[in-house]
Design a protein around this motif. Structure first.
Motif, short mmCIF file in Angstrom:
data_model
loop_
_atom_site.label_atom_id
_atom_site.label_comp_id
_atom_site.label_asym_id
_atom_site.label_seq_id
_atom_site.Cartn_x
_atom_site.Cartn_y
_atom_site.Cartn_z
N GLY A 172 0.69 -1.17 -0.08
CA GLY A 172 0.08 0.09 0.00
C GLY A 172 0.81 1.26 0.01
N GLY A 173 0.68 2.20 -0.94
CA GLY A 173 1.32 3.61 -0.92
C GLY A 173 2.66 3.45 -0.98
N TRP A 218 13.34 5.78 -4.68
CA TRP A 218 13.53 6.77 -3.99
C TRP A 218 13.70 8.03 -4.60
CZ3 TRP A 218 11.94 6.99 1.21
CH2 TRP A 218 11.57 5.50 1.59
N LYS A 219 14.26 8.24 -5.84
CA LYS A 219 14.48 9.49 -6.33
C LYS A 219 13.38 10.36 -6.57
CE LYS A 219 14.17 7.92 -11.30
NZ LYS A 219 14.25 6.42 -11.09
N TRP A 220 11.99 9.58 -6.42
CA TRP A 220 10.80 10.24 -6.51
C TRP A 220 10.00 10.67 -4.95
CZ3 TRP A 220 9.80 5.43 -9.98
CH2 TRP A 220 10.13 5.84 -11.24
N TYR A 221 10.95 10.68 -4.10
CA TYR A 221 10.45 10.77 -2.76
C TYR A 221 10.98 12.25 -2.60
CZ TYR A 221 8.26 9.98 1.72
OH TYR A 221 7.48 10.08 2.88
N GLU A 222 10.46 13.17 -1.44
CA GLU A 222 10.81 14.19 -1.10
C GLU A 222 12.11 14.33 -0.67
OE1 GLU A 222 11.04 15.16 2.16
OE2 GLU A 222 9.42 14.02 2.98
N VAL A 223 12.62 15.81 -0.55
CA VAL A 223 14.09 16.23 -0.18
C VAL A 223 14.33 15.70 1.61
CG1 VAL A 223 15.59 18.07 0.20
CG2 VAL A 223 14.26 17.95 -1.89
N MET A 224 13.39 16.20 2.18
CA MET A 224 13.83 16.30 3.62
C MET A 224 13.85 15.00 4.34
SD MET A 224 11.82 18.76 2.56
CE MET A 224 11.90 20.44 2.31
N TYR A 225 13.06 14.06 3.88
CA TYR A 225 13.02 12.77 4.70
C TYR A 225 14.14 11.76 3.56
CZ TYR A 225 11.34 8.05 5.81
OH TYR A 225 11.33 6.79 6.37
N GLY A 226 13.91 11.81 2.09
CA GLY A 226 14.48 10.93 1.52
C GLY A 226 16.16 11.41 1.14
N GLU A 227 16.48 12.36 1.34
CA GLU A 227 18.13 12.99 1.17
C GLU A 227 18.48 12.48 2.49
OE1 GLU A 227 18.68 16.54 -0.27
OE2 GLU A 227 17.68 16.17 -2.09
N VAL A 269 3.80 9.87 -3.90
CA VAL A 269 2.79 10.29 -5.18
C VAL A 269 2.55 9.14 -5.91
CG1 VAL A 269 3.51 12.90 -5.17
CG2 VAL A 269 4.91 11.01 -6.43
N GLN A 270 1.47 9.00 -6.60
CA GLN A 270 1.11 7.91 -7.33
C GLN A 270 2.01 7.44 -8.55
OE1 GLN A 270 -2.92 8.20 -9.10
NE2 GLN A 270 -2.67 6.32 -10.14
N GLN A 271 2.85 8.42 -8.72
CA GLN A 271 3.93 8.31 -10.01
C GLN A 271 4.79 6.92 -9.57
OE1 GLN A 271 6.62 11.26 -10.96
NE2 GLN A 271 7.56 10.02 -12.32
#
Length: 717
Positions: free
Chosen positions: A610-611, A616-625, A666-668
């Protein structure tokens, strides 16, 4: 006839057992369906010897004193409704639950009321049964904060800061266009412990606030399918390695009506964390964290000019530094700083020149929350029992001696009275649904308020729950696990397994709570004949820096290795059918589910993701990086952990579920996975919830859980 009677008896017994099983609605909406654990709400100390709380039927504020005398009804809903109606001259409808109130003194309590066209900050006197003060402000406001003198309230009106004064005047502090967001807790995407964007100075004369400029951040399209022609509603989403928001801190002076920006130097995309006013309201402390999140500088700025006064100290890490708690001042000259620099998140005492005076690292305890702070001692909540418990601790600041105040192995919630002689205790553990009491700090007296019964008793047969310890893949670290046995368990039978996984940072699934942290859906699946297993692998919360940071730059790798140790444990049980093991998880757990299905296709026959994070290149800066660095800095890591590179390994049945309005993952992610499966000739099942965001909530969650259960029972049982 005898055979028929015996058959009828057996059938009746079977039907009786079936009727005792939870329905999917009961498992999902436990509280609404009569399985909620009894509790009290909004517990607060009114005096040093009297606590107030709200109890069913939620129409009164109840008082209980430390002598254990009978409950007293202090305030009723009818009292409040009549008083507010008189004060604002309109019909009032008030519910005690949820009711967020605060005792201003022994006679007056304050709260916010949503009226027909406005909101009101209200102070109510319990003796006169009248409202003694109201401040009217915008009905569309969010994140309201009341001034220390109760003479104004500051809040957000959409993306701008406003102040409503008790005389009726309203001041617009900012007037910025869309995507320049002022004073919002949703700054830096709520990472770094950020839960507010407005701070009033202790003297009440100034307001510190975030300004988030996200105009340069890429728009990400979300589609609203509820109109005749679907409408695009884009959000600002800074993906890893791409342009991020630019944040600054500003101070509004109420007397001069001027705004000053703190002159914080450095990269515009750095993170401004831990904003804290000094006790004298003259300066502001800020943790300035670089975008790489491995170098923190604690700096102090003058409130009047915004200029840098001093850099107090720095903290660096080979992995990441993660400030999560504002400074806590002990007096004008000393404060507490929370860090995990020595292995466990705990307290360090500094003076205002930046010199460390003492440290309060105690065993493997992880600091969670302040309860009460003075210049001599601190009461705080921290972990115990390898992260399984949450207890109340007391530390003497001079000697550094720390001792647990609560003794029962459990997960506690605590409220301390003003003079620190009594505390309100609410705890749960594996066999205790909820125990609430008033306790003398010296341990000599206890007044029990509630020992909640098991809400399932007599209504259904809950599965047997076993807490287990398993060695991690490193061969030395102990991991906490939870095993639910099927109802009517027979050790000579072979059962299918559902592994429920999360596995990521800032989450812990196995705890010393009632049922071991298991939820209604876990119970439901065990009653349907599944072994339900959960393991908190390395990388999860409450076990210290090294336990969590093992994930750095390679998300999913050590986590999967630990989960496979859990699978080996399961396979060692003769009642586990090794050919029928499935896995389910959401968000990071969806990433783990997908990764496990692709990396261990011979082990996992069914998965529900689920979700899921797919790449990880499509995840956001703060958490992902924080955990992966940027794709440019860590291309090998991103390539290694991407699930897209292993789609050809898929053998089992995989159901992927996503919310079409998901602004977090995001759904991408799932769409790219589906497209890759198509190109690889791999079949995969997919389901979309058109109106939901990252989680499927409310009544629709019944539909979600029914779909997941059906998928496992169709393809695994």
């Amino acid at each position: 006839m005898k055979k028929i009677s015996l058959f009828a008896f057996m059938l009746a017994g079977f039907l009786s057992q079936a009727q005792n099983n939870l329905t999917i609605e009961e498992a999902t909406l436990a509280a609404q369906k009569g399985f909620g654990i009894k509790s009290f709400y909004s517990a607060q100390w009114r005096t040093n010897n009297e606590l107030t709380y709200i109890d069913a039927p939620y129409n009164a504020l109840i008082a209980k004193d430390t002598n254990g005398t009978a409950d007293e009804t202090l305030v009723t809903t009818a009292d409040l409704e009549a008083a507010i109606a008189t004060a604002i001259n309109e019909k009032v409808s008030l519910r005690m639950i949820p009711f967020d109130y605060h005792w201003e003194n022994e006679k007056e309590l304050s709260f916010t009321y949503q009226g027909e066209s406005d909101k009101y900050y209200v102070i109510y006197n319990i003796e006169t049964k009248k409202v003694s003060k109201t401040i009217k402000f915008s009905a569309t406001s969010t994140e309201e904060i009341i001034a220390p003198a109760k003479n104004y309230i500051v809040y957000l009106n959409k993306n701008n800061v406003e102040i409503a004064f008790e005389n009726g005047n309203v001041v617009k502090v900012t007037n910025d266009p869309e995507h320049v967001v002022n004073g919002s807790s949703n700054t830096h995407r709520n990472e770094f412990g950020i839960d507010r964007g407005l701070w009033i100075s202790p003297d009440g004369k100034k307001i510190l606030f975030y300004k988030k400029d996200e105009r340069m951040v890429a728009d990400y399209p979300l589609i609203d399918f509820g109109t005749r022609i679907a409408v695009e509603k884009p959000i600002k989403y800074p993906m890893a390695g791409m342009k991020s928001e630019e944040v600054s801190l500003h101070i509004y002076d109420i007397d001069s009506k001027t705004t000053t920006q703190l002159n914080i130097e450095g990269d515009k995309e750095q993170f401004l964390t831990m904003p804290t006013w000094s006790p004298d309201s003259e300066t502001v402390y800020v943790g300035v964290l670089n975008r790489g999140q491995d170098h923190l500088k604690l700096q102090r700025y003058f409130a009047t000019s915004g200029k840098l006064d001093k850099q107090l100290f720095e903290e660096k890490s080979k992995t990441y530094v993660e400030p999560n708690t504002p400074l806590k001042f002990l007096n004008d000259k000393e404060f507490i700083y929370i860090s995990e620099k020595d292995g466990y998140r705990h307290m360090y005492r500094y003076n205002t020149n930046g010199k460390q005076m003492n440290s309060y690292v105690y065993n493997d305890v992880v600091f969670k929350d302040f309860v009460d702070v003075s210049s001599k001692e601190i009461y705080y909540m921290g972990t115990a029992n390898k992260g399984m418990d949450k207890l109340l601790y007391k530390v003497d600041l001079k000697s550094g001696k720390t001792q647990p105040v609560t003794k029962t192995s459990a997960t506690y919630t605590v409220e301390m009275n003003k003079d620190k002689t009594w505390y309100y205790s609410q705890y749960t553990n594996l066999t205790t649904p909820n125990n609430i009491s008033l306790n003398a700090v010296n341990g000599k007296s206890t007044v029990e308020l509630l020992n909640a019964p098991n809400p399932y008793e007599g209504k259904t047969v809950l599965p047997k729950i076993e807490m287990v310890t398993i060695k991690a893949a490193d061969g030395k670290t102990n991991l906490n696990g939870r095993l639910l046995y099927p109802t009517n368990f027979d050790e000579n039978k072979k059962y299918p397994v559902m592994v429920y996984v999360y596995g990521g940072p800032h989450a812990q699934l196995v705890t010393n709570r009632f049922g071991g942290g298991a939820g209604g859906f876990d119970y439901y699946m065990a009653q349907q004949g599944f072994v339900v297993f959960t393991l908190d692998n390395r990388g999860s919360e409450n076990r210290g820096r090294d336990f969590e940071h093992i994930i750095h730059r390679q998300l999913g790798q050590n986590e999967m290795a630990d989960q496979m140790e859990g699978v080996a444990f399961l396979k060692s049980k003769k009642f586990v059918d090794a050919d029928r093991i499935g896995v389910y998880g959401w968000s990071f757990g969806g990433f783990m589910t997908t990764s496990l299905m692709l990396n261990y296709p011979e082990t996992f026959k069914v998965g529900v993701a689920g979700g899921p994070v797919i790449d990880w290149k499509w995840y956001e800066v703060m958490y992902g990086e924080r955990y992966m660095d940027t794709p440019e800095e860590n291309p090998e890591g991103y390539e290694k952990v991407s699930t897209l590179n292993k789609v050809q390994n898929l053998k089992g049945r995989l159901l992927m579920i996503h919310g079409a309005q998901d602004p977090v993952v995001v759904q991408q992610h799932s769409m790219e996975f589906i497209e890759t499966c198509i190109k690889a000739g791999k079949q995969v099942d997919y389901f979309l919830y058109p109106t939901h965001e990252h989680n499927v909530l409310g009544k629709d969650r019944v539909h979600l859980n029914a779909k997941i259960a059906d998928y496992f029972m169709t393809h695994l049982k």
